[in-house]
Each structure stands twice: as structure tokens, then as C-alpha cells.
Motif scaffolding. Structure first.
Motif, mmCIF file in Angstrom:
data_model
loop_
_atom_site.group_PDB
_atom_site.id
_atom_site.type_symbol
_atom_site.label_atom_id
_atom_site.label_comp_id
_atom_site.label_asym_id
_atom_site.label_seq_id
_atom_site.Cartn_x
_atom_site.Cartn_y
_atom_site.Cartn_z
ATOM 1 N N LYS A 169 5.354 -0.403 0.657
ATOM 2 C CA LYS A 169 4.830 0.818 0.476
ATOM 3 C C LYS A 169 3.353 0.930 0.345
ATOM 4 C CE LYS A 169 6.119 5.145 -1.858
ATOM 5 N NZ LYS A 169 6.756 6.031 -2.842
ATOM 6 N N TYR A 170 2.820 0.029 -0.533
ATOM 7 C CA TYR A 170 1.663 -0.077 -1.108
ATOM 8 C C TYR A 170 0.747 -1.012 -0.236
ATOM 9 C CZ TYR A 170 3.473 2.774 -4.753
ATOM 10 O OH TYR A 170 4.113 3.871 -5.346
ATOM 11 N N GLU B 135 -2.866 5.681 -4.262
ATOM 12 C CA GLU B 135 -1.785 5.758 -3.059
ATOM 13 C C GLU B 135 -0.740 6.525 -3.349
ATOM 14 O OE1 GLU B 135 -1.429 2.032 -0.365
ATOM 15 O OE2 GLU B 135 -1.961 1.053 -2.209
ATOM 16 N N LYS B 136 -0.331 6.623 -4.725
ATOM 17 C CA LYS B 136 0.973 7.398 -5.012
ATOM 18 C C LYS B 136 0.135 8.700 -4.861
ATOM 19 C CE LYS B 136 3.254 4.622 -8.582
ATOM 20 N NZ LYS B 136 3.777 4.596 -9.920
ATOM 21 N N PHE C 31 0.378 9.643 -1.371
ATOM 22 C CA PHE C 31 1.819 9.986 -1.050
ATOM 23 C C PHE C 31 2.354 11.506 -1.231
ATOM 24 C CE2 PHE C 31 2.553 5.196 -1.718
ATOM 25 C CZ PHE C 31 2.050 4.886 -0.433
ATOM 26 N N GLN C 32 1.823 12.164 -2.369
ATOM 27 C CA GLN C 32 2.234 13.153 -2.931
ATOM 28 C C GLN C 32 1.672 14.299 -1.766
ATOM 29 O OE1 GLN C 32 1.037 13.387 -7.008
ATOM 30 N NE2 GLN C 32 2.598 11.908 -7.517
ATOM 31 N N GLY D 6 1.290 13.594 1.294
ATOM 32 C CA GLY D 6 1.797 13.382 2.495
ATOM 33 C C GLY D 6 1.090 12.661 3.377
ATOM 34 N N LYS D 7 0.199 11.858 2.864
ATOM 35 C CA LYS D 7 -0.532 10.803 3.555
ATOM 36 C C LYS D 7 -0.517 9.534 3.064
ATOM 37 C CE LYS D 7 -4.548 14.279 3.605
ATOM 38 N NZ LYS D 7 -4.794 14.230 4.923
ATOM 39 N N SER D 8 -1.133 8.456 3.713
ATOM 40 C CA SER D 8 -1.199 6.999 3.127
ATOM 41 C C SER D 8 -2.325 6.482 3.751
ATOM 42 C CB SER D 8 0.352 6.074 3.902
ATOM 43 O OG SER D 8 -0.009 5.851 5.256
#
Length: 367
Positions: free
Chosen positions: A234-235, A332-333, A336-337, A339-341
Motif C-alpha cells: 500500500k505504501y 500517504e494516509k 488515501f483519505q 482518494g489519491k495515491s
């Protein structure tokens, strides 16, 4: 010279008789050369990669002092030992003539891990070695690390004999861990081999599958992204061990964040422009070795300055690298909140969002 002219020339020199059997091999046959015929001619169409394979193969088939003949394109003949031959591979000879009757007389044994696995089984069996039987994955950790460093030392010294020995020590550690895992019902040595083989094939579709040049370029460019997707990481820094030596850890972090445009943002002006220019000037126009020495000199001096302030450089860099990893994960968290990465946004957008993250959390890269 044609093949017939070569044979006539060799016959005239008394090196090959008309009634003697021989075989002709080019580069493609390098890995499968055998001793089925008395004479073997290796012609000039051998690539650099095939030369390395050929050298390894023939060194197994022929004794070190076996005599062979080198014929240059000018018709000059030299007699070499097998040991000397390995050094002549890079000199583009026209052909080599080997007399198989002077070879070791047997094909090399196919590669297998079975003898080492059987030895390890005896050591771990009841009545085996008490020390080996008392070990587990964690207790072997230090020994594995030590063996890896000894491999690196052999590489740095360009000591091939020692490298062979140290690679064996590392291989022993791998077999040891695999045997322990098998006893615990987790995986076998075959699982280890199959796993890495499948991974290499999967990660190199441009080698093992028929794809276009453009597709190949895209795959090479997306290497890190494909690894993350494959591992479901994920990261950005998932899978990077925080226990790595500090300078290596810092290098890995910077390499990974560099493709997302965050390298300079993470430095946050820690290195002055004048200092950066001084380093660049010191290495400008130098070869690889001299560049390393020049940069090493800066690092060596920096270590002295830091020590003078009562700080341990290894611990300091390690603490900062871990801090950066934690900051990146928090960043990064937040993505994600929303809706991106990092995989979905451009380097320019990543820089803007990083600055926004620093403002909103009232933090910077510096603790």
C-alpha cells in the motif's frame, strides 16, 4: 579463411590429420560442448556472453594444464594451457583447437543441492550437531548478516577464491533456514527456488514474452510500481527494512521517493547550495573510482565534525531516516483519505500536496 582452408592449414602444420574426427562449434553451442569427438574447433562467432559460458564449460572439461592451440586470423599459432586460455578469451581469437584426449575424461556432475541438504539433515537429526539443533531463524540472524558482509568483502578485494567460499557460507545459511522452515511445515528449499524463478520470469515479460520495444520501455519505467502492485504494498516504502545500515537506508528512501518528485522536498534545504556546488566541483570530470574517493572524503570529514558535537553519525542518520519513513506514511494516509495515491499523481502535484501536508500538520521534515 573457409573451414576447409582452416583444416588444410592445420593438417599442413601437423595439428590435425585427415582421418581424425572433429566437430565444429560456434557460440550457440558453448553451453553444451561435450567430449564426444577427439577434436573440437571453436570458431570466431562467439559473443562476450557466450565466451564467459564457454570458458566456464571448458574449464570443467579440461585440466588446468591441458594444452590447446590458438590460431589467429593472420595464421599465427600459439600453444596455451587451459589456464592461459581463460585470459585469451577477450582477445578475439579466430579459433581454438582442443584435443579432447587430454581432457579430464568425464562430464561435470550436474548441479544439485542434494549433498548439502543431506549434510544439513544429518546435522539437524537426533544425534546430530547439538549447536545446529538448538538454532532457530532468529538465532541465525547474526550469522547470516556476517556471511553477507564477508561476501561483500571478497567482492571488494576481487578475491574469486574467497568469494566462492563465502558464497558457499551464504548458501549454507539459506539451506539451513529452508530446512528449519520445512520441519515447521512452512516451505521447502524447492519452494524457495521455484518462487524466485517464477518471480524473475514474471518481472521480465520483455525477456520471456513477445512484446514490442515501446511496451518494453514502459515496463522498465514502471518497475517499482509493478513490484508494489505484485506484493500488494500500500505504501511507497512498504517492504523497506528499517534495520538496514543507515546510509543504505537513506539511499533506498531517496531512490524510491525520487520518481515521485519528493527528493528535494524531503531534504528541506538541509544542504546549502554552496556545499552542494563544492561537492559537484570536487567530482566533476573524474572517473568512477576517483569520484567515490572524493565523496568518501567529504563523508569522512563530516563524520569527524558530527562526532565533535557528541553525536553518533550512524545513529543520527538512522533515526532521521526512520523519521522520514514515518512522515511519508502519514502523508500517504492523508492521500488515501482523499482518494489519491502517489502512484496516481504527478511529481508536481506530489510536491504541492507534500507542502500542504506539512502546513496542516504543523510539521516539516525536521522533527
Amino acid at each position: 579463411m573457409t573451414i576447409q582452408q582452416i583444416l588444410t592449414f592445420l593438417s599442413a602444420k601437423g595439428l590435425l590429420h585427415e582421418d581424425e574426427a572433429f566437430t565444429i562449434a560456434g557460440g550457440e553451442e558453448a553451453a553444451s560442448i561435450s567430449l564426444t569427438l577427439p577434436h573440437l574447433l571453436i570458431l570466431k562467432d562467439v559473443t562476450e556472453e557466450e565466451k564467459a559460458i564457454l570458458s566456464s564449460r571448458l574449464s570443467m572439461l579440461y585440466e588446468k594444464e591441458s594444452t590447446l592451440i590458438l590460431l589467429s586470423s593472420e595464421g599465427r599459432i600459439r600453444r596455451l594451457t587451459m589456464g592461459e586460455f581463460r585470459h585469451d578469451l577477450g582477445k578475439e581469437p579466430f579459433l581454438f583447437l582442443f584435443d579432447s584426449r587430454k581432457a579430464s575424461g568425464k562430464e561435470p556432475t550436474p548441479f544439485t543441492l542434494s549433498p548439502l541438504e543431506e549434510t544439513m539433515d544429518m546435522l539437524l537429526a537426533p544425534g546430530g550437531c547439538p549447536w545446529d539443533r538448538a538454532q532457530d531463524h532468529r538465532s541465525l540472524r547474526t550469522y547470516f548478516l556476517q556471511e553477507v558482509y564477508e561476501v561483500i568483502d571478497a567482492i571488494d578485494k576481487d578475491d574469486m577464491e574467497n568469494l566462492k567460499e563465502e558464497l558457499g557460507d551464504v548458501l549454507l545459511q539459506i539451506v539451513f533456514h529452508a530446512r528449519l522452515a520445512e520441519k515447521e511445515g512452512f516451505f521447502t528449499m524447492q519452494d524457495v527456488v521455484d518462487g524466485i524463478n517464477e518471480k524473475m520470469i514474471r518481472r521480465h515479460p520483455f525477456v520471456f514474452e513477445k512484446i514490442t520495444v515501446e511496451e518494453t520501455k514502459k515496463l522498465l519505467g514502471d518497475w517499482e510500481t509493478r513490484k508494489r502492485l505484485e506484493k500488494n504494498r500500500k505504501y511507497l516504502l512498504s517492504g523497506v527494512s528499517k534495520d538496514l545500515p543507515s546510509l543504505l537506508l537513506a539511499c533506498i528512501i531517496q531512490r524510491k521517493v525520487g520518481s515521485h518528485g519528493l527528493t528535494e522536498a524531503l531534504e528541506d534545504g538541509a544542504l546549502s547550495a554552496s556545499c552542494a556546488e563544492e561537492i559537484k566541483a570536487a567530482v566533476d570530470g573524474k572517473g568512477a573510482v576517483d569520484k567515490e574517493l572524493s565523496v568518501g572524503r567529504f563523508l569522512f570529514a563530516l563524520d569527524r565534525v558530527i562526532h565533535a558535537e557528541g553525536v553518533e553519525p550512524e545513529l543520527a542518520l538512522h533515526r532521521y531516516a526512520r523519521y522520514v519513513m514515518d512522515q511519508l506514511r502519514a502523508f500517504e494516509k492523508g492521500l488515501f483519505q482523499r482518494g489519491k495515491s502517489l502512484m496516481d499523481i504527478s511529481p508536481e502535484e506530489a510536491q504541492v500536496l507534500w507542502q500542504d501536508f506539512c502546513r496542516k500538520t504543523d510539521t516539516s521534515v525536521l522533527p
